[in-house]
Design a protein around this motif. Structure first.
Motif, short mmCIF file in Angstrom:
data_model
loop_
_atom_site.label_atom_id
_atom_site.label_comp_id
_atom_site.label_asym_id
_atom_site.label_seq_id
_atom_site.Cartn_x
_atom_site.Cartn_y
_atom_site.Cartn_z
N HIS A 176 0.90 -1.33 0.21
CA HIS A 176 -0.08 -0.06 0.12
C HIS A 176 0.76 1.23 -0.18
O HIS A 176 2.26 0.97 0.01
CB HIS A 176 -0.92 -0.12 1.23
CG HIS A 176 -0.30 -0.12 2.59
ND1 HIS A 176 -0.96 -0.21 3.75
CD2 HIS A 176 0.86 -0.63 3.05
CE1 HIS A 176 -0.21 -0.63 4.84
NE2 HIS A 176 1.10 -0.77 4.24
N SER A 178 0.86 3.53 2.21
CA SER A 178 0.85 4.11 3.52
C SER A 178 2.27 4.23 4.32
O SER A 178 2.76 5.02 5.15
CB SER A 178 -0.05 3.28 4.61
OG SER A 178 -1.31 3.14 4.29
N ARG A 202 0.05 -6.79 -4.57
CA ARG A 202 -0.53 -7.88 -3.54
C ARG A 202 -0.49 -9.17 -4.18
O ARG A 202 -0.91 -9.49 -5.44
CB ARG A 202 -1.75 -7.33 -3.33
CG ARG A 202 -1.71 -6.23 -2.27
CD ARG A 202 -2.97 -5.85 -1.52
NE ARG A 202 -2.86 -4.32 -1.20
CZ ARG A 202 -3.60 -3.90 -0.50
NH1 ARG A 202 -4.89 -4.55 -0.13
NH2 ARG A 202 -3.70 -2.72 0.09
N GLU A 204 -2.22 -11.80 -4.50
CA GLU A 204 -3.68 -12.46 -4.37
C GLU A 204 -4.29 -12.59 -5.49
O GLU A 204 -3.70 -12.40 -6.72
CB GLU A 204 -4.39 -11.27 -3.27
CG GLU A 204 -4.70 -10.03 -4.21
CD GLU A 204 -5.37 -9.00 -3.36
OE1 GLU A 204 -6.45 -8.32 -3.86
OE2 GLU A 204 -5.17 -8.97 -2.06
N GLU A 211 -6.57 -6.78 -8.76
CA GLU A 211 -5.25 -7.04 -9.47
C GLU A 211 -4.29 -7.19 -8.49
O GLU A 211 -4.28 -6.78 -7.47
CB GLU A 211 -5.16 -5.77 -10.39
CG GLU A 211 -5.61 -5.87 -11.65
CD GLU A 211 -4.80 -6.87 -12.61
OE1 GLU A 211 -3.81 -7.30 -11.86
OE2 GLU A 211 -4.92 -6.98 -13.86
N PHE A 214 -1.77 -2.76 -8.69
CA PHE A 214 -2.59 -1.76 -8.86
C PHE A 214 -2.22 -0.35 -8.32
O PHE A 214 -1.08 -0.13 -8.01
CB PHE A 214 -4.06 -2.12 -8.46
CG PHE A 214 -4.07 -2.51 -6.78
CD1 PHE A 214 -3.60 -3.60 -6.35
CD2 PHE A 214 -4.56 -1.44 -5.89
CE1 PHE A 214 -3.46 -3.81 -5.00
CE2 PHE A 214 -4.45 -1.60 -4.47
CZ PHE A 214 -4.15 -3.00 -4.02
N GLN A 216 -2.75 3.03 -5.77
CA GLN A 216 -3.39 3.77 -4.59
C GLN A 216 -3.02 5.38 -4.71
O GLN A 216 -2.01 5.56 -5.16
CB GLN A 216 -3.05 3.15 -3.49
CG GLN A 216 -3.57 1.77 -2.99
CD GLN A 216 -3.31 1.44 -1.61
OE1 GLN A 216 -2.37 1.42 -0.58
NE2 GLN A 216 -4.39 0.19 -1.20
N GLU A 218 -2.76 7.75 -1.47
CA GLU A 218 -2.57 7.82 -0.04
C GLU A 218 -2.79 9.15 0.30
O GLU A 218 -2.52 10.13 -0.51
CB GLU A 218 -1.20 7.70 0.54
CG GLU A 218 -1.35 7.43 2.07
CD GLU A 218 -1.60 6.07 2.55
OE1 GLU A 218 -2.06 5.07 1.68
OE2 GLU A 218 -1.98 6.05 3.66
N GLU A 275 -15.64 -0.89 -2.76
CA GLU A 275 -15.04 -0.33 -1.66
C GLU A 275 -14.07 0.32 -2.29
O GLU A 275 -13.26 0.03 -3.27
CB GLU A 275 -14.50 -1.56 -0.82
CG GLU A 275 -13.58 -1.11 0.05
CD GLU A 275 -12.58 -2.11 0.56
OE1 GLU A 275 -13.20 -3.41 0.73
OE2 GLU A 275 -11.45 -2.06 0.62
N VAL A 276 -13.87 1.77 -2.30
CA VAL A 276 -13.03 2.48 -3.01
C VAL A 276 -11.86 3.21 -2.04
O VAL A 276 -10.74 3.64 -2.72
CB VAL A 276 -13.44 3.75 -3.69
CG1 VAL A 276 -14.46 3.34 -4.85
CG2 VAL A 276 -14.23 4.65 -2.74
N MET A 277 -12.03 3.10 -0.63
CA MET A 277 -11.15 3.70 0.20
C MET A 277 -10.94 3.09 1.76
O MET A 277 -12.10 3.15 2.07
CB MET A 277 -11.48 5.18 -0.07
CG MET A 277 -10.69 6.25 1.04
SD MET A 277 -11.50 7.89 0.85
CE MET A 277 -11.79 8.25 -0.39
N GLY A 303 -6.47 5.84 2.18
CA GLY A 303 -5.79 5.20 0.92
C GLY A 303 -6.76 4.84 -0.04
O GLY A 303 -7.88 3.96 0.16
#
Ligand code: FA5
Length: 333
Positions: A176, A178, A202, A204, A211, A214, A216, A218, A275-277, A303
């Motif tokens: 992320h 962060s 990630r 996953e 994905e 991707f 983000q 922050e 979910e966007v954030m 984020g």
């Protein structure tokens, strides 16, 4: 036949002909490999004495080269004439369109988001994609073996680093944006408000909304009196500027180790909530890690997922399209 006469005849014939077919006939007549005039002369050389051969041989070869060059030259001229006569240049026709490249939808989206936050007095900061586990996890109140580490499936690197500040650090692809909060706060004092766009990774399974690679953005705002009300105002303002006044969104309670309280923001896409954030008030332990006095400063952080917002904005139902490299997709933006 005398070489000079032959030479004159051939050059004269070449000069007179005005089409490719006629030129070819002349070539066969004089330079043809079977019965061409010149070949006949060359063949007859074998009956001559050695002395005569020595004299006439080189002269015959020289003549052949000269005539061949004259044929090629004429052929090129004729072809050029044909080409010129065929090009009916019409200067009144509209010009051909030169294809111009354009920006990827994710770049367009990021540029717009930067613009909005800059208009709200946020500065733009960036950080590294290869991180140490200290910045990606520990300093964000996610110690080793803490179950919350499972929230972010991580690509670990084999290489480790040693620095004067830490003993040995494991390296990873940041999960992320962060960690850039920590890097920034280590070097700057509040008050400030920043956004950090960047690529994250990630480990996953991919599907229509997930994905492994991707982006983000922050956000971090820290000062003496920063509250959750400030966060709500900024995010509402941001979403309205990005999507228009009629956008449907909701705040939902959540959990992140580095914020307390924590929440998530969802937006409706095709009748479902996306979910966007993730967001919340910065946890005192995070302030401790960067040696801020957690009793004196407060802040909010968020984020957001860039692809998810672009999906909503451009009505894209599968995140994997962004990285498909399919020009039919890209050309629509
Ligand atoms: C985080 O990554 C937190 N760092 C966010 C945060 C920052 C919380 C600051 C509090 C304070 P999360 O894992 O939920 O949280 O990811 C944030 C956003 O990234 C998600 O809301 C979603 O929009 C997007 N996202 C997450 N995983 C993926 C994925 N696999 N593919 C695409 N987008 C994703």
């Amino acid at each position: 036949m005398d070489f000079d006469v032959l030479r004159r005849n051939v050059l004269e014939a070449i000069k007179k002909t005005q089409d490719v077919k006629g030129l070819e006939q002349i070539r066969i007549k004089y330079l043809g490999r079977q019965d061409g005039e010149l070949i006949k002369i060359l063949r007859s050389l074998k009956d001559l004495s050695v002395e005569e051969k020595r004299k006439l041989g080189p002269a015959a070869n020289f003549l052949r080269n000269e005539l061949e060059a004259a044929f090629i030259n004429k052929l090129e001229n004729l072809k050029l004439k044909i080409r010129n006569s065929q090009s009916n240049l019409d200067v009144t026709l509209p010009g051909k369109k030169v294809p111009v490249g354009h920006l990827h939808p994710l770049t367009l989206m990021e540029n717009r988001i930067r613009e909005i936050f800059q208009s709200l007095s946020f500065s733009v900061v960036e950080g590294p994609e290869v991180e140490s586990d200290y910045y990606n996890f520990d300093a964000l109140n996610i110690p080793a073996n803490h179950p919350a580490r499972d929230m972010w499936d991580t690509f670990w690197l084999r290489q480790k680093v040693q620095s004067s500040k830490f003993k040995v650090q494991s390296l990873l692809l940041r999960t992320h944006t962060s960690p850039v909060q920590i890097r920034y706060m280590e070097k700057h004092q509040p008050p400030f408000q920043i956004i950090v766009p960047g690529r994250v990774f990630r480990y996953e399974a991919t599907d229509a909304t997930h994905e492994i690679n991707f982006h983000q953005i922050e956000g971090l705002m820290v000062g003496e009196d920063v509250s959750l009300a400030n966060f709500k105002y900024i995010i509402e303002e941001f979403l309205k500027q990005l999507f228009g006044k009629n956008i449907h969104f909701r705040f939902r309670p959540s959990y992140f180790p580095f914020t307390e309280p924590s929440l998530e923001v969802d937006i409706q896409l095709g009748g479902k909530w996306l979910e966007v954030m993730g967001a919340g008030m910065v946890h005192p332990k995070v302030f401790d890690a960067v040696k801020y006095n957690s009793k004196e400063v407060r802040g909010f952080a968020f984020g957001l997922g860039l692809e998810r917002l672009a999906m909503i904005k451009y009505k894209i139902d599968d995140i994997r399209l962004f990285y498909s490299g399919d020009l039919r997709f890209i050309k629509q933006f």
